[in-house]
Design a protein around this motif. Structure first.
Motif, PDB file in Angstrom:
ATOM      1  N   TRP A 264      18.693  31.660  55.241  1.00  0.00           N
ATOM      2  CA  TRP A 264      18.172  32.379  54.081  1.00  0.00           C
ATOM      3  C   TRP A 264      17.660  33.755  54.475  1.00  0.00           C
ATOM      4  CZ3 TRP A 264      19.566  31.146  49.510  1.00  0.00           C
ATOM      5  CH2 TRP A 264      19.840  29.821  49.178  1.00  0.00           C
ATOM      6  N   ALA A 265      17.154  33.871  55.721  1.00  0.00           N
ATOM      7  CA  ALA A 265      16.697  35.181  56.181  1.00  0.00           C
ATOM      8  C   ALA A 265      17.868  36.162  56.279  1.00  0.00           C
ATOM      9  CB  ALA A 265      16.001  35.040  57.542  1.00  0.00           C
ATOM     10  N   GLU A 266      19.009  35.674  56.782  1.00  0.00           N
ATOM     11  CA  GLU A 266      20.194  36.522  56.894  1.00  0.00           C
ATOM     12  C   GLU A 266      20.761  36.889  55.531  1.00  0.00           C
ATOM     13  OE1 GLU A 266      22.548  35.382  60.909  1.00  0.00           O
ATOM     14  OE2 GLU A 266      22.248  33.737  59.500  1.00  0.00           O
ATOM     15  N   ALA A 267      20.485  36.048  54.524  1.00  0.00           N
ATOM     16  CA  ALA A 267      20.996  36.337  53.184  1.00  0.00           C
ATOM     17  C   ALA A 267      20.412  37.629  52.635  1.00  0.00           C
ATOM     18  CB  ALA A 267      20.683  35.181  52.243  1.00  0.00           C
ATOM     19  N   ARG A 268      19.279  38.072  53.202  1.00  0.00           N
ATOM     20  CA  ARG A 268      18.676  39.343  52.769  1.00  0.00           C
ATOM     21  C   ARG A 268      19.288  40.539  53.473  1.00  0.00           C
ATOM     22  NH1 ARG A 268      13.946  36.007  53.066  1.00  0.00           N
ATOM     23  NH2 ARG A 268      13.400  36.872  55.099  1.00  0.00           N
ATOM     24  N   ASP A 269      20.172  40.279  54.431  1.00  0.00           N
ATOM     25  CA  ASP A 269      20.858  41.375  55.116  1.00  0.00           C
ATOM     26  C   ASP A 269      21.876  41.994  54.164  1.00  0.00           C
ATOM     27  OD1 ASP A 269      22.817  42.793  56.768  1.00  0.00           O
ATOM     28  OD2 ASP A 269      21.738  41.922  58.458  1.00  0.00           O
ATOM     29  N   PRO A 270      21.909  43.338  54.084  1.00  0.00           N
ATOM     30  CA  PRO A 270      22.830  43.991  53.133  1.00  0.00           C
ATOM     31  C   PRO A 270      24.286  43.579  53.295  1.00  0.00           C
ATOM     32  CG  PRO A 270      21.246  45.581  53.961  1.00  0.00           C
ATOM     33  CD  PRO A 270      21.038  44.319  54.746  1.00  0.00           C
ATOM     34  N   HIS A 271      24.740  43.372  54.533  1.00  0.00           N
ATOM     35  CA  HIS A 271      26.154  43.035  54.705  1.00  0.00           C
ATOM     36  C   HIS A 271      26.463  41.629  54.206  1.00  0.00           C
ATOM     37  CE1 HIS A 271      25.091  40.763  58.424  1.00  0.00           C
ATOM     38  NE2 HIS A 271      26.244  40.139  58.216  1.00  0.00           N
ATOM     39  N   MET A 272      25.416  40.841  53.952  1.00  0.00           N
ATOM     40  CA  MET A 272      25.599  39.521  53.352  1.00  0.00           C
ATOM     41  C   MET A 272      25.428  39.575  51.836  1.00  0.00           C
ATOM     42  SD  MET A 272      26.382  36.963  55.359  1.00  0.00           S
ATOM     43  CE  MET A 272      26.424  36.477  57.079  1.00  0.00           C
ATOM     44  N   TYR A 273      24.307  40.136  51.379  1.00  0.00           N
ATOM     45  CA  TYR A 273      24.031  40.026  49.945  1.00  0.00           C
ATOM     46  C   TYR A 273      24.863  40.974  49.098  1.00  0.00           C
ATOM     47  CZ  TYR A 273      20.861  44.162  49.853  1.00  0.00           C
ATOM     48  OH  TYR A 273      20.323  45.429  49.920  1.00  0.00           O
ATOM     49  N   ARG A 274      25.351  42.082  49.675  1.00  0.00           N
ATOM     50  CA  ARG A 274      26.144  43.008  48.863  1.00  0.00           C
ATOM     51  C   ARG A 274      27.463  42.395  48.383  1.00  0.00           C
ATOM     52  NH1 ARG A 274      24.977  48.272  52.654  1.00  0.00           N
ATOM     53  NH2 ARG A 274      22.902  48.756  51.826  1.00  0.00           N
ATOM     54  N   PRO A 275      28.290  41.862  49.288  1.00  0.00           N
ATOM     55  CA  PRO A 275      29.532  41.254  48.791  1.00  0.00           C
ATOM     56  C   PRO A 275      29.282  40.030  47.914  1.00  0.00           C
ATOM     57  CG  PRO A 275      29.265  40.840  51.141  1.00  0.00           C
ATOM     58  CD  PRO A 275      28.240  41.853  50.768  1.00  0.00           C
ATOM     59  N   ILE A 276      28.242  39.244  48.240  1.00  0.00           N
ATOM     60  CA  ILE A 276      27.935  38.071  47.415  1.00  0.00           C
ATOM     61  C   ILE A 276      27.512  38.508  46.019  1.00  0.00           C
ATOM     62  CG2 ILE A 276      26.360  36.118  47.137  1.00  0.00           C
ATOM     63  CD1 ILE A 276      26.322  35.853  50.189  1.00  0.00           C
ATOM     64  N   THR A 277      26.683  39.558  45.936  1.00  0.00           N
ATOM     65  CA  THR A 277      26.234  40.062  44.634  1.00  0.00           C
ATOM     66  C   THR A 277      27.400  40.587  43.816  1.00  0.00           C
ATOM     67  OG1 THR A 277      24.069  40.656  45.551  1.00  0.00           O
ATOM     68  CG2 THR A 277      24.708  41.703  43.480  1.00  0.00           C
ATOM     69  N   ILE A 278      28.303  41.330  44.466  1.00  0.00           N
ATOM     70  CA  ILE A 278      29.476  41.852  43.754  1.00  0.00           C
ATOM     71  C   ILE A 278      30.308  40.704  43.186  1.00  0.00           C
ATOM     72  CG2 ILE A 278      31.670  43.073  44.035  1.00  0.00           C
ATOM     73  CD1 ILE A 278      30.271  44.851  46.094  1.00  0.00           C
ATOM     74  N   ALA A 279      30.551  39.676  44.003  1.00  0.00           N
ATOM     75  CA  ALA A 279      31.352  38.535  43.553  1.00  0.00           C
ATOM     76  C   ALA A 279      30.671  37.797  42.402  1.00  0.00           C
ATOM     77  CB  ALA A 279      31.612  37.588  44.724  1.00  0.00           C
ATOM     78  N   LEU A 280      29.344  37.605  42.506  1.00  0.00           N
ATOM     79  CA  LEU A 280      28.616  36.901  41.453  1.00  0.00           C
ATOM     80  C   LEU A 280      28.652  37.665  40.136  1.00  0.00           C
ATOM     81  CD1 LEU A 280      25.447  35.612  43.363  1.00  0.00           C
ATOM     82  CD2 LEU A 280      27.174  34.200  42.275  1.00  0.00           C
TER      83      LEU A 280
END
Length: 506
Positions: A264-280
Motif C-alpha cells: 500500500w505504501a508503494e501504491a502512493r508512488d506516482p509510477h504506480m498510482y498514475r497508470p492505475i488512476t488513468i485506467a480507473l
C-alpha cells in the motif's frame, strides 16, 4: 514546471522513442503473425468475452417476453424488470472483485477457465426458471462470470501478444463480446427465451476445451519463478523457429525488478498510482456514456419511440453495426493510434446521444408505448409531440442515432479502454488493479442500469441521453490531457515511461 502527459509527439516532446534500439526481437516481429498459435490462444481466451456479450444483452429480448408471460410466477412488473436488467452488473462487479485475487493466485488462464462454472450454472438456472429468484440468480451468476473474464482476458491477451499486433489482438475481447451480443439478438428472432439460455452454454464449453491446450502467460509464470515453463510458453506462442531470446530477457528483467507484490505504501508512488488512476477513470467514464443501459434496454427503448421497423429488428441491426465498427477499430488501432480513435469515438457518441435526446423531446411519440418504459403516454415538459404512423421516415432517427452511438463506442471507447487497462497497468499491480477497474466499471453500470427506468419514468427518455451526451464531452477532455499513446510499444517500454517521473497533469 511540470510537463503535460503524453502530448502530441514532436521534436521537443516525445512520449516514447519512436523506434526502440535494434534488437533480435525486431527481426522476429515480422514473422510473429505467421505463428497461428498466438491467434489460437487469443481466440480460445476471448470465447469468454463472447459469452459475456451474449449474457449482457440477454435481458433485451427477454424482458418484453416475460412482461407478457401468462405464468404469474414469471411475469415481470416494472420494478422486477429493472432488477432483471441490472442485477447482471452486480454479479459482474463481484466477478471483478474476485479477479483481484484470482488473477494473481490462479493465473490469467486458469481464472478464465474458472469463470465457466458460474456461467454454466447461471444459464442452467435461467433455462429452467420457474420463479423470479431463479432468473435473478442466473443473471447474477452469468454476470459474475462476465466480470471475472472482463478482468482476466485483456491481461492474458496483452501478455501473450507481441507489440506490433497487440492493438489488433487487444481489440478481440471487445470484438467477441460484440459478436456474442449480435448472436443473442439474431437468435432472439428465432428462439424462445429459455432456449436462448440453453444456447449460451455452447461457447463456454468450447472455451474450456480449447484453453486446456493453451499455455499460461509467460509473464505470470516468470513472476512465480517458473522460468522454464515461461520459456516453453513463449517458444510455443512465437514458434519454434523464432529467436525469442531478446524478448524473453526483456520480460525476465522487468519481472525481476518487480519480484514482490505491490504494498500500500508503494501504491502512493506516482509510477504506480498514475497508470492505475488513468485506467480507473477511463472505465468509469466508459460506463457513464450509457452503453450498458442502452444495450440492456435496447428493444424497450425502441418500443417507446416511434420507429419504422419492429423493435426486435432494430436491435439486431444495431448489433450488426456494432460488430462492423469493432472490426474497423481492430484494423485501424495499430495504424491510427489509440488517442485518435478515442477522440473520434467520443465526438461521435456525443452527437448521437444529443440527437436521441432532441428526438425524444421534440419528435413524434410512439403510437403504442412499451409497458416497461411507461413514460411516453403524456407530453414531456409541456411539449406537444405529434403521433406518427410507422411509415414516416422521421421514425428512422432513433435507429440511425443509436447505430451512430454504437458505432462510435465500438470504434474507440469500447475496445481501447479494455486494451489500455491491460497495457498501462504495472506488472506488480496488474492482477489486482485490473480487477479493481472491472469492479468500478460494473458498480457504475449497476447504478446506471438500475436507475435508468426510474429516471425515464420520472423525467422522460430524453433526460438520460442529454446526461450521456455531457459525459462524452468530459471523455474528450480527459483523452486530451491524460490518456497515453501506446501504439507500437512493448509493455516494458510503457512501464518505463511511467517510471520517468513525468506528471499526469499540467
Amino acid at each position: 514546471m511540470q510537463e503535460p502527459l503524453l502530448g502530441a509527439e514532436g521534436p521537443d516532446y516525445d512520449t516514447f522513442p519512436e523506434k526502440p534500439p535494434p534488437s533480435p526481437g525486431e527481426r522476429t516481429r515480422v514473422g510473429v503473425l505467421q505463428s497461428k498459435r498466438v491467434l489460437l490462444a487469443a481466440f480460445a481466451a476471448v470465447l469468454g468475452n463472447f459469452s459475456f456479450g451474449y449474457s449482457l444483452v440477454y435481458a433485451s429480448p427477454v424482458i418484453p417476453a416475460l412482461e407478457h408471460s401468462l405464468d404469474p410466477n414469471l411475469s415481470l412488473t416494472k420494478t422486477q424488470a429493472s432488477w432483471f436488467g441490472s442485477v447482471f452488473t452486480l454479479g459482474a462487479a463481484a466477478g471483478g472483485l474476485s479477479a483481484m485475487v484470482l488473477n494473481d493466485l490462479l493465473g490469467r488462464k486458469l481464472s478464465i477457465m474458472f469463470s465457466a462454472l458460474p456461467s454454466v450454472a447461471g444459464y442452467a438456472f435461467m433455462a429452467g426458471a420457474h420463479g423470479l429468484w431463479m432468473l435473478l440468480l442466473g443473471r447474477m451468476l452469468t454476470g459474475f462470470a462476465g466480470g471475472l473474464t472482463a478482468a482476466c482476458i485483456p491481461v492474458y491477451v496483452s501478455e501473450i501478444a507481441p507489440p506490433g499486433v497487440r492493438g489488433a489482438l487487444g481489440a478481440t475481447p471487445q470484438l467477441m463480446a460484440v459478436f456474442g451480443s449480435l448472436s443473442l439478438y439474431a437468435l432472439g428472432l428465432l428462439l424462445p427465451w429459455r432456449w436462448l439460455a440453453v444456447a449460451g452454454e455452447g461457447p463456454v464449453l468450447v472455451m474450456i476445451l480449447l484453453l486446456s491446450f493453451m499455455p499460461n502467460s509467460p509473464r505470470f509464470l516468470l513472476s512465480r519463478g517458473r522460468d522454464s515453463e515461461a520459456l516453453q510458453a513463449l517458444t510455443w506462442l512465437r514458434g519454434a523457429d523464432a529467436d525469442i531470446r531478446w524478448e524473453f530477457e526483456q520480460i525476465q528483467d522487468n519481472v525481476r525488478k518487480q519480484s514482490s507484490r505491490m504494498s500500500w505504501a508503494e501504491a502512493r508512488d506516482p509510477h504506480m498510482y498514475r497508470p492505475i488512476t488513468i485506467a480507473l477513470v477511463m472505465r468509469f467514464l466508459q460506463q457513464l456514456t450509457g452503453i450498458t443501459p442502452i444495450l440492456v434496454y435496447l428493444q424497450s427503448i425502441f418500443d417507446s419511440t416511434a420507429v419504422l421497423l419492429l423493435p426486435k429488428y432494430d436491435a439486431a441491426i444495431v448489433g450488426a453495426v456494432r460488430l462492423l465498427s469493432v472490426l474497423i477499430a481492430a484494423v485501424t488501432m495499430d495504424l491510427a493510434g489509440r488517442k485518435a480513435l478515442l477522440f473520434v469515438s467520443g465526438a461521435t457518441m456525443f452527437a448521437a446521444n444529443l440527437t436521441l435526446g432532441l428526438y425524444v423531446h421534440f419528435g413524434p411519440k410512439a403510437l403504442t408505448p412499451n409497458s416497461t418504459m411507461g413514460m411516453e403516454s403524456v407530453p414531456v415538459a409541456g411539449t406537444e409531440q405529434p403521433l406518427v404512423t410507422p411509415t414516416s421516415y422521421l421514425t428512422l432517427v432513433p435507429l440511425l442515432a443509436t447505430m451512430l452511438f454504437i458505432m462510435g463506442y465500438a470504434m474507440g471507447w469500447g475496445p481501447i479502454t479494455w486494451l489500455l487497462m491491460a497495457e498501462i497497468l504495472p506488472l506488480r499491480a496488474r492482477g489486482v488493479a485490473s480487477g479493481l477497474c472491472v469492479l468500478v466499471s460494473w458498480l457504475t453500470a449497476f447504478a446506471l442500469t438500475k436507475s435508468f427506468l426510474p429516471v425515464v419514468n420520472a423525467f422522460g427518455l430524453q433526460a438520460p441521453f442529454f446526461f450521456f451526451a455531457a459525459v462524452c464531452l468530459v471523455n474528450l477532455a480527459f483523452t486530451g490531457c491524460c490518456v497515453p499513446e501506446t501504439k507500437g510499444r512493448s509493455l516494458e517500454q510503457i512501464e518505463s515511461f511511467f517510471h520517468s517521473g513525468r506528471s499526469v497533469l499540467h
